[in-house]
Motif scaffolding. Structure first.
Motif, PDB file in Angstrom:
ATOM      1  N   ILE A 348       0.850  -1.187   0.000  1.00  0.00           N
ATOM      2  CA  ILE A 348       0.000   0.000   0.000  1.00  0.00           C
ATOM      3  C   ILE A 348       0.884   1.235   0.000  1.00  0.00           C
ATOM      4  CG2 ILE A 348      -1.636   1.359   1.368  1.00  0.00           C
ATOM      5  CD1 ILE A 348      -2.963  -1.172   2.231  1.00  0.00           C
ATOM      6  N   GLN A 349       0.589   2.159  -0.940  1.00  0.00           N
ATOM      7  CA  GLN A 349       1.350   3.398  -1.059  1.00  0.00           C
ATOM      8  C   GLN A 349       0.842   4.432  -0.059  1.00  0.00           C
ATOM      9  OE1 GLN A 349       3.955   4.024  -3.151  1.00  0.00           O
ATOM     10  NE2 GLN A 349       3.886   1.941  -3.982  1.00  0.00           N
ATOM     11  N   ASP A 368      -6.559   7.433  -1.465  1.00  0.00           N
ATOM     12  CA  ASP A 368      -5.939   6.128  -1.722  1.00  0.00           C
ATOM     13  C   ASP A 368      -6.667   5.030  -0.959  1.00  0.00           C
ATOM     14  OD1 ASP A 368      -4.041   7.338  -3.333  1.00  0.00           O
ATOM     15  OD2 ASP A 368      -2.638   7.643  -1.674  1.00  0.00           O
ATOM     16  N   ALA A 369      -7.003   5.323   0.308  1.00  0.00           N
ATOM     17  CA  ALA A 369      -7.716   4.323   1.112  1.00  0.00           C
ATOM     18  C   ALA A 369      -9.077   4.006   0.495  1.00  0.00           C
ATOM     19  CB  ALA A 369      -7.887   4.840   2.542  1.00  0.00           C
ATOM     20  N   ARG A 370      -9.756   5.036  -0.006  1.00  0.00           N
ATOM     21  CA  ARG A 370     -11.074   4.812  -0.606  1.00  0.00           C
ATOM     22  C   ARG A 370     -10.964   3.974  -1.885  1.00  0.00           C
ATOM     23  NH1 ARG A 370     -14.854   9.820  -2.369  1.00  0.00           N
ATOM     24  NH2 ARG A 370     -13.248   9.951  -3.991  1.00  0.00           N
ATOM     25  N   ASN A 375     -11.834  -1.237  -4.623  1.00  0.00           N
ATOM     26  CA  ASN A 375     -11.317  -2.334  -5.443  1.00  0.00           C
ATOM     27  C   ASN A 375     -11.424  -3.691  -4.752  1.00  0.00           C
ATOM     28  OD1 ASN A 375     -10.628  -0.639  -7.543  1.00  0.00           O
ATOM     29  ND2 ASN A 375      -8.544  -0.297  -6.798  1.00  0.00           N
ATOM     30  N   ARG A 376     -11.383  -3.705  -3.434  1.00  0.00           N
ATOM     31  CA  ARG A 376     -11.377  -4.966  -2.689  1.00  0.00           C
ATOM     32  C   ARG A 376     -12.694  -5.223  -1.950  1.00  0.00           C
ATOM     33  NH1 ARG A 376      -6.194  -7.140  -1.901  1.00  0.00           N
ATOM     34  NH2 ARG A 376      -4.516  -5.878  -2.840  1.00  0.00           N
ATOM     35  N   HIS A 381     -12.333   1.925   6.800  1.00  0.00           N
ATOM     36  CA  HIS A 381     -11.868   1.565   8.141  1.00  0.00           C
ATOM     37  C   HIS A 381     -11.069   0.264   8.107  1.00  0.00           C
ATOM     38  CE1 HIS A 381     -11.793   1.033  12.461  1.00  0.00           C
ATOM     39  NE2 HIS A 381     -12.327  -0.181  12.309  1.00  0.00           N
ATOM     40  N   GLN A 382     -11.525  -0.713   7.348  1.00  0.00           N
ATOM     41  CA  GLN A 382     -10.811  -1.984   7.258  1.00  0.00           C
ATOM     42  C   GLN A 382      -9.440  -1.802   6.611  1.00  0.00           C
ATOM     43  OE1 GLN A 382     -14.057  -4.006   5.228  1.00  0.00           O
ATOM     44  NE2 GLN A 382     -14.200  -5.501   6.912  1.00  0.00           N
TER      45      GLN A 382
END
Length: 391
Positions: A348-349, A368-370, A375-376, A381-382
């Motif tokens: 993860i960048q 980036d988190a969103r 995508n997953r 939060h996870q």
């Protein structure tokens, strides 16, 4: 860390800088020996105590045989390289100052660093000022240079290319990115040589840093200014830092503020987006109560100094405000870098910032988190929890 802080109340020039450093304790004999080793012929450098508007200062005078040489950067670098009375550190500082000058001259004249030739700053006295300053900084054991905002003065001067406005073209180019102080003094306060010294040497511009001052020097300018001492002051001292502490980055920004009670929430959101797209560093909306008990919003825009005018105009156009306040602020920033963390979700960048104790803190940007979450088929939060589990 030993630091030199230049207080540029009346601007800065090469001879003012050299005079201030000599007054602060730099060896005039070492400076003279070093400059003479450049092979410029018979040359004298004297330091005399003068009065400027009632204050004492050191005035540098350089005398030499007449010459009419126009030198290129490689000529001056060759002179510096062959000088046997200048230390490696002194040579490095001098080359950096001349490189900054060459880059500015090349930009102004539409030439290249290799082809541009120096006029005023290629003369013997200017070479002596720059090389002498490099020798003086080395002699004083200076690790870092900082400076105040710089006034340029106003009006016109005559240079080799004719009549130009103050600041002269090369000076203006060198001062890009350096905060300027307002000044209506009708003379040239900051010269290309002085600007180049700051451009190549100063790591930060702003107020006096937290330091223990050990000595203070004053360098005199050639002209007298009514009601103001034409001097450059330098403070020499120590800045104490923990051995493993992260050194902070510094910059200056402009804060635009306005109170608004006549613009809808939708329009404010659109204005904030437009401001960010136009180069604002941040846009903050803070609920407030305005006069007559009306609910409003304090809109705060953080922006680079060079974008303040453009963003102010956008504020007037995109909101119902009729007045904008401006404030200048100095920022201290943690050093940061791009980084990759290995997690249960894969690499993860993100970004790491170095804390004052020397450790690095990883941060995942929301966008980036969103994207990873989408995508997953996870929640943001996870994703953040997966990153924290690897710390």
């Amino acid at each position: 860390m030993r630091i030199a802080y230049f207080d540029c109340l009346s601007g800065i020039s090469g001879d003012m800088t050299l005079g201030a450093l000599v007054d602060a304790g730099a060896s005039l004999q070492r400076i003279v020996e070093g400059v003479r080793s450049l092979g410029l012929g018979e040359l004298q450098i004297t330091a005399d105590e003068v009065r400027k508007c009632g204050f004492r200062a050191v005035q540098i005078t350089i005398t030499h045989p007449p010459e009419h040489a126009h030198r290129h950067l490689h000529h001056i670098e060759a002179m510096i390289d062959q000088a046997d009375a200048i230390t490696a550190e002194g040579k490095r500082r001098a080359r950096e100052i001349f490189s900054a000058l060459a880059a500015a001259e090349a930009k102004v004249h539409g030439s290249t660093i290799q082809k541009v030739h120096f006029h005023e700053v290629g003369a013997i006295d200017s070479i002596a000022d720059i090389v002498g300053t490099a020798i003086a900084l080395d002699d004083l054991g200076i690790d870092a240079v900082e400076a105040s905002a710089v006034p340029t003065g106003t009006g016109f001067i005559e240079i080799a290319h004719g009549r130009v406005s103050i600041p002269a073209p090369a000076t203006a180019e060198l001062l890009c990115g350096i905060p300027l102080a307002p000044s209506d003094t009708p003379i040239e306060l900051t010269t290309p040589t002085g600007a180049a010294i700051l451009k190549a040497s100063s790591r930060r511009f702003g107020s006096v840093p937290a330091m223990t001052t050990q000595t203070v020097g004053y360098g005199a300018g050639q002209k007298d200014i009514e009601g103001q001492a034409n001097v450059l002051r330098v403070l020499i001292g120590e800045v104490v830092t923990a051995p493993e502490a992260a050194e902070l980055d510094y910059d200056r920004v402009t804060i635009l503020e306005t109170n608004i009670d006549n613009t809808t929430a939708e329009d404010l959101a659109a204005a904030a987006e437009s401001l960010l797209d136009a180069g604002a560093l941040d846009v903050i909306q803070t609920p407030c109560v305005m006069k007559k008990g009306r609910s409003g919003v304090l809109l705060t825009v953080l922006c680079p100094d060079g974008r303040a005018n453009e963003l102010e105009q956008l504020l007037f156009m995109a909101t119902g405000t009729i007045g904008v306040r401006r404030l200048r602020a100095e920022r201290h920033k943690l050093p940061r870098r791009e980084a990759t963390r290995e997690t249960a979700l894969g690499p993860i960048q993100g970004k790491e910032s170095r804390l004052p104790d020397g450790t690095w803190r990883f941060a995942l940007e929301y966008e980036d988190a969103r994207a990873i979450a989408a995508n997953r088929n996870l929640t943001v939060h996870q994703v953040r929890r997966a990153v924290r589990s690897e710390e």
